[in-house]
Design an enzyme around this catalytic site. Structure first.
Site, short mmCIF file in Angstrom:
data_model
loop_
_atom_site.label_atom_id
_atom_site.label_comp_id
_atom_site.label_asym_id
_atom_site.label_seq_id
_atom_site.Cartn_x
_atom_site.Cartn_y
_atom_site.Cartn_z
N PRO A 83 0.91 -1.11 0.04
CA PRO A 83 -0.33 0.15 0.19
C PRO A 83 0.70 1.58 -0.12
O PRO A 83 1.66 1.22 0.41
CB PRO A 83 -1.20 -0.03 1.04
CG PRO A 83 -1.33 -1.16 1.80
CD PRO A 83 0.63 -2.11 0.81
N SER A 90 6.61 0.73 0.52
CA SER A 90 6.23 0.89 -1.49
C SER A 90 7.52 2.00 -1.91
O SER A 90 7.41 1.10 -2.94
CB SER A 90 4.55 1.54 -1.20
OG SER A 90 5.15 2.73 -0.83
N SER A 91 8.00 2.47 -1.37
CA SER A 91 8.20 3.42 -2.58
C SER A 91 10.29 2.36 -2.41
O SER A 91 10.13 2.31 -3.34
CB SER A 91 8.63 4.53 -2.36
OG SER A 91 8.95 5.13 -0.96
N ALA A 92 10.69 1.91 -0.94
CA ALA A 92 11.95 1.49 -1.38
C ALA A 92 11.44 -0.14 -1.96
O ALA A 92 12.60 -0.31 -3.79
CB ALA A 92 12.29 0.51 -0.41
N ALA A 93 10.87 -0.77 -2.55
CA ALA A 93 10.28 -1.90 -2.48
C ALA A 93 10.42 -1.59 -4.44
O ALA A 93 11.03 -2.19 -5.13
CB ALA A 93 8.65 -2.82 -2.35
N ASP A 135 15.48 0.48 4.65
CA ASP A 135 13.47 0.19 3.54
C ASP A 135 14.52 -0.37 2.46
O ASP A 135 14.29 -1.46 1.98
CB ASP A 135 13.23 1.26 3.07
CG ASP A 135 12.88 2.51 4.60
OD1 ASP A 135 12.87 1.79 5.89
OD2 ASP A 135 11.37 3.57 4.28
C1 MEV Z 1 11.33 5.94 6.39
O1 MEV Z 1 10.67 4.17 6.34
C2 MEV Z 1 12.29 5.59 7.67
C3 MEV Z 1 12.83 6.58 7.52
O2 MEV Z 1 13.82 6.07 8.85
C4 MEV Z 1 14.33 7.16 6.32
C5 MEV Z 1 14.92 6.42 5.80
O3 MEV Z 1 14.91 5.64 6.39
O4 MEV Z 1 15.45 6.63 5.20
C6 MEV Z 1 12.07 7.57 8.21
#
Ligand code: MEV
Length: 323
Positions: A83, A90-93, A135
């Site tokens: 989601p 989601s952006s990392a995946a 992530d």
């Molecule tokens: C975001 O999912 C996690 C953060 O720590 C940002 C990051 O680690 O890039 C807020």
């Protein structure tokens, strides 16, 4: 070189350490079974995503990956099962699956996961204007992952990433099958905005830096408590981590209300926001996932039972899976 490639990468939940990990503090996260897949082929006369021209506004993460790793026409198809803006990565995946496809299309053989992790971190950091490799590392590696500034003597090191005088050593952590519920506020979080907000606080305020250090300090205790199967202690540390994230200014009243609702449900060990905050989701560690899910949906959240997934990024080239 393959004619086409496909990759799939999981979302994640951060159990401990979001935001602090951007400053090199430790974090502990799990890949989950929601996944995003991307397939790509060097065909057509421009770069398209799901049949439309690549648009810098809508495809920020893909654009960063393409600018770094591709030259020429490209047809990408994206299917996201994570989601969006929910705190579940989601952006990392998307960055991991896109970089894996682009690197594989340019390579005679399988691409090392460490290379995918590094490429997708750089893409995500530039798209977001600041990030840690948390992530993208978890999405690449799957399973439980500890990031720490130095190698931990008792854990297997996956790889090490260094940028701007900070180092993150990624370790494999065997996490027991944890009963987790994620509850989405319905309000999308904006990671870039939250990372920038925390940066302003930390740069201007010594207290902000103390909060970051205290968040990082929770992680070692959490790793030990998980190894001992002491879920009550893990839950207590999650509650404390939420308070500290609130102090950093990333917990909305809605997130904190959901943490309180979860805290009153039978069987809850602990709860905290997960991901960047400012909207997005909380994660609840509970003995009674159905009880927590019911209480949280009665409170207006969209809930998911999530399961840790050992599977990180998977890649296929010309229809054949890479080993
Ligand atoms: C975001 O999912 C996690 C953060 O720590 C940002 C990051 O680690 O890039 C807020």
């Amino acid at each position: 070189m393959p004619l086409d490639a496909k990759a799939s990468a999981p979302g994640k939940v951060i159990l401990f350490g979001e935001h602090a990990v951007v400053y090199g503090e430790p974090s502990l996260s799990l890949a989950v079974d929601q996944r995003t897949s991307v397939s790509g082929a060097a065909v057509g006369d421009q770069v398209t995503v799901n049949g439309r021209a690549l648009n810098p506004r809508w495809h920020r993460y893909i654009l960063q990956a393409v600018e770094r790793h591709w030259d020429g026409p490209l047809r990408l198809q994206v299917e996201s099962g994570v989601p969006s803006s929910s705190g579940m990565g989601s952006s990392a995946a998307l960055s991991v699956a896109t970089c894996a496809v682009l690197l594989r299309l340019r390579s005679e053989g399988p691409v090392e996961p460490a290379r995918i992790a590094e490429a997708s971190f750089d893409a995500e950091r530039d798209a977001q204007g600041g990030a840690s490799p948390n992530d993208t590392t978890v999405s690449t590696a799957g399973g439980g992952v500890l990031l720490a500034p130095v190698a931990h003597a008792d854990l297997d090191v996956l790889w090490r990433i260094e940028r701007d005088e900070l180092a993150w050593v990624a370790h494999r952590v065997d996490v027991p099958a944890l009963p987790l519920v994620v509850a989405f506020t319905g309000r999308k979080g904006n990671t870039a905005r939250m990372v920038a907000k925390v940066r302003r606080f930390v740069e201007r305020n010594a207290f902000g830096r103390d909060v970051i250090a205290e968040i990082g300090g929770l992680v070692a205790g959490a790793v030990d408590a998980l190894a001992d199967g002491d879920l009550a202690e893990v839950g207590r540390l999650m509650d404390r981590n939420h308070v500290l994230l609130h102090t950093l200014g990333v917990a909305t009243p809605e997130l904190t209300r959901l943490v309180e609702v979860a805290g009153k449900a039978a069987g809850t060990y602990g709860a905290k926001l997960t991901g960047a905050g400012g909207g997005g989701s909380i994660v609840v560690l509970t003995e009674e996932p159905a009880e927590a899910a019911k209480a949280l949906s009665d409170a207006g959240a969209e809930t998911f039972e999530v399961h840790a997934s050992p599977r990180g990024v998977t890649v296929e080239a010309d229809g054949r899976p890479d080993p």
